[in-house]
Design an enzyme around this catalytic site. Structure first.
Site, PDB file in Angstrom:
ATOM      1  N   LYS A   1      34.670  44.281  10.380  1.00 27.65           N
ATOM      2  CA  LYS A   1      33.895  43.115   9.899  1.00 27.65           C
ATOM      3  C   LYS A   1      34.839  42.036   9.355  1.00 27.65           C
ATOM      4  CE  LYS A   1      32.017  43.220   5.588  1.00 27.65           C
ATOM      5  NZ  LYS A   1      32.488  42.067   4.808  1.00 27.65           N
ATOM      6  N   ASN A   2      35.820  42.470   8.560  1.00 21.15           N
ATOM      7  CA  ASN A   2      36.669  41.478   7.902  1.00 21.15           C
ATOM      8  C   ASN A   2      37.641  40.787   8.842  1.00 21.15           C
ATOM      9  OD1 ASN A   2      35.301  42.049   5.605  1.00 21.15           O
ATOM     10  ND2 ASN A   2      36.983  43.091   4.549  1.00 21.15           N
TER      11      ASN A   2
ATOM     12  N   CYS B   1      28.913  37.325  -6.880  1.00 23.45           N
ATOM     13  CA  CYS B   1      28.319  38.354  -6.032  1.00 23.45           C
ATOM     14  C   CYS B   1      28.292  39.644  -6.810  1.00 23.45           C
ATOM     15  CB  CYS B   1      29.079  38.498  -4.729  1.00 23.45           C
ATOM     16  SG  CYS B   1      30.606  39.382  -4.946  1.00 23.45           S
TER      17      CYS B   1
ATOM     18  N   ARG C   1      33.272  35.112  -7.963  1.00 21.75           N
ATOM     19  CA  ARG C   1      34.171  35.010  -6.798  1.00 21.75           C
ATOM     20  C   ARG C   1      34.636  33.565  -6.683  1.00 21.75           C
ATOM     21  NH1 ARG C   1      33.235  39.674  -3.113  1.00 21.75           N
ATOM     22  NH2 ARG C   1      34.724  38.653  -1.759  1.00 21.75           N
TER      23      ARG C   1
ATOM     24  N   ASP D   1      38.347  47.959  -1.251  1.00 26.57           N
ATOM     25  CA  ASP D   1      37.098  48.296  -0.555  1.00 26.57           C
ATOM     26  C   ASP D   1      36.945  49.804  -0.320  1.00 26.57           C
ATOM     27  OD1 ASP D   1      36.539  45.645  -0.508  1.00 26.57           O
ATOM     28  OD2 ASP D   1      36.904  45.332   1.624  1.00 26.57           O
TER      29      ASP D   1
ATOM     30  N   ARG E   1      25.357  45.207   6.114  1.00 27.52           N
ATOM     31  CA  ARG E   1      26.291  44.078   6.232  1.00 27.52           C
ATOM     32  C   ARG E   1      27.599  44.551   6.877  1.00 27.52           C
ATOM     33  NH1 ARG E   1      28.186  42.514   1.105  1.00 27.52           N
ATOM     34  NH2 ARG E   1      29.585  41.374   2.428  1.00 27.52           N
TER      35      ARG E   1
END
Ligand code: UD1
Length: 417
Positions: free
Chosen positions: A22-23, A116, A121, A306, A398
């Protein structure tokens, strides 16, 4: 609202084909804006964040087609230079579109991404670098307006912190320009290298990505490109954690083990037997996981923030006391309350989590707090007796492509309803 139901206690065994990152996919979709012609991305994960990025591209006048894990992007209309607040708010990572829009239009209006689940952020590091690239930055009522005011021939930028997003924004904003940029204290994450590889394939001149100094020699234009998104190292860590807590034996294919070195070290320390070659990794859990030395999250190649929640979930099933320190995000431990509902014994002091291993966990009704915290809840539920329900799974969606199907494929009792 869909929920996950997990009946724990099943030993996970078998093969998992890892999804794309995803990133990486999100900055690559932003980067497709710079291409004169077409972009074809392979291995692009089907995720709600990817759909949000595609909606942003659509709103800017790009034509996107998604077929399975291929995404095709074509510039087809005059561009506009603003992203609506609704689209910006759909995902925090939309800020990476700022650099791409500036490169294309010379100006951009976006809204501040706000806080968030992981805490505030800010994007001050992004905006400072953008000013140094020759853009004015005005912040007004939640809107950020940037405009090209000069084009420095050469510029040295040193980031206050090796921010992943700020590094991506500098690369995007300067890759098609008249400037040569020396970016110091750049982030070194594999996703940065993937972005530079993509742009270089299209004709950009970016050197040193993956090290702490990146040189970007602006070029006039870049051309059509086809690229395969790198594998998702955090999703890989999730399935390693699932194998570890269930006493399992899982082979993960389509992985890049070079990106996994620090994570592999922690699971080996826990007593897992890990055998890997370039693009496959097999993890076999011991009868009892062992405690590990104090571990802290830090920038790549250190332990990724993460993957912290997934490591903590594994340590709940280890013998003895382990400590995990979160150094990147202020507010990353919300999920720990949910793990406690299953019977985890974890104390939190500011950014330090002290995990006391337990031998028995019981099912509970849980709620996802954020993307990786939610994944940690799924992992630990796999090791709890009884049926756990997990609510608010949109957080998980997500970042995970059909997590319930992947885990069912290795014999977990999990369903989405
Ligand atoms: C990216 C990842 C995210 C990961 C993080 C750190 C994407 C889409 N997301 O997020 O999953 O957790 O890297 O590896 O790639 N900061 C500032 N000011 C700024 C920018 C950042 O103070 O202008 C702070 C942040 O609040 C945070 C830290 O720096 O505490 C790290 O942020 P950064 O590296 O920028 O993360 P992201 O790019 O947002």
């Amino acid at each position: 609202m869909a929920k996950l139901y997990i009946e724990g206690g099943k030993r996970l065994t078998g093969k998992i084909k890892l999804q794309g990152a995803k990133n990486s996919a999100l900055p690559l979709l932003a980067a497709s804006m710079l291409v004169d012609g077409t972009t074809l991305l392979h291995n692009c994960p089907n995720l709600s964040d990817v759909s949000a990025a595609i909606r942003i591209l659509d709103s800017l006048g790009y034509k996107c087609t998604q077929t399975g894990n291929d995404v095709f992007v074509k510039a087809s209309m005059p561009l506009c230079d603003c992203v609506s607040p609704e689209l910006m708010q759909e995902m925090r990572s939309s800020v990476v579109f700022l650099g791409a829009i500036l490169a294309r239009c010379g100006s951009a209006t976006v809204t501040t991404p706000g806080g968030c689940e992981l805490g505030p952020r800010p994007i001050d590091i992004h905006l400072k670098a953008i000013q140094e690239l020759g853009f004015s930055v005005e912040e007004n009522g939640g809107y950020i307006c940037c405009k090209r005011v000069n084009m420095p021939k050469e510029v040295d930028i040193t980031l206050d912190f090796a921010s992943v997003g700020a590094t991506e924004n500098v690369i995007l904003a300067s890759c098609i320009s008249g400037s040569t940029v020396y970016l110091h204290n750049a982030a070194k994450e594999p996703e940065i290298k993937d972005l530079a590889d993509f742009l270089n394939k299209a004709g950009a001149k970016i050197y040193g990505a993956g090290t702490d100094t990146v040189t970007i020699i602006g070029v006039e234009k870049i051309n059509s490109v086809e690229h395969t998104v790198i594998p998702d190292r955090i999703v890989a860590a999730t399935y390693m954690s699932a194998a570890a807590v269930t006493g399992g034996d899982i082979e993960i294919t389509n992985i890049n083990c070079e990106h996994m070195r620090r994570i592999i070290a922690s699971y080996s320390e826990m007593g897992c037997d890990i055998v890997f070659c370039e693009n496959s990794l097999r993890i076999r859990a011991p009868e009892k996981l062992r405690r590990i030395k104090a571990t802290r999250s830090t920038v790549y190649p250190g332990f990724p923030t993460d993957a912290g929640p997934l490591l903590v979930a594994s340590l709940v099933k280890a013998s003895g006391t382990s400590t995990f320190v979160e150094t990147i995000f202020e507010n990353r431990f919300n999920y720990i309350d949910e793990l406690r509902r299953l019977g985890a014994d974890i104390k939190v002091y500011n950014r330090v989590a002290i995990v006391e291993g337990v031998s028995k966990l019981n099912a509970a009704n849980l709620c996802c707090t954020d993307l990786r915290g939610g994944a940690a809840e799924v992992v630990l539920a796999l090791a709890a007796d009884g049926i756990t329900s997990i609510d608010k799974i949109h957080h998980i969606e997500r970042g995970y492509e059909k997590i319930e199907e992947t885990l069912s494929g290795v014999f977990a009792n999990i369903k989405k309803e």
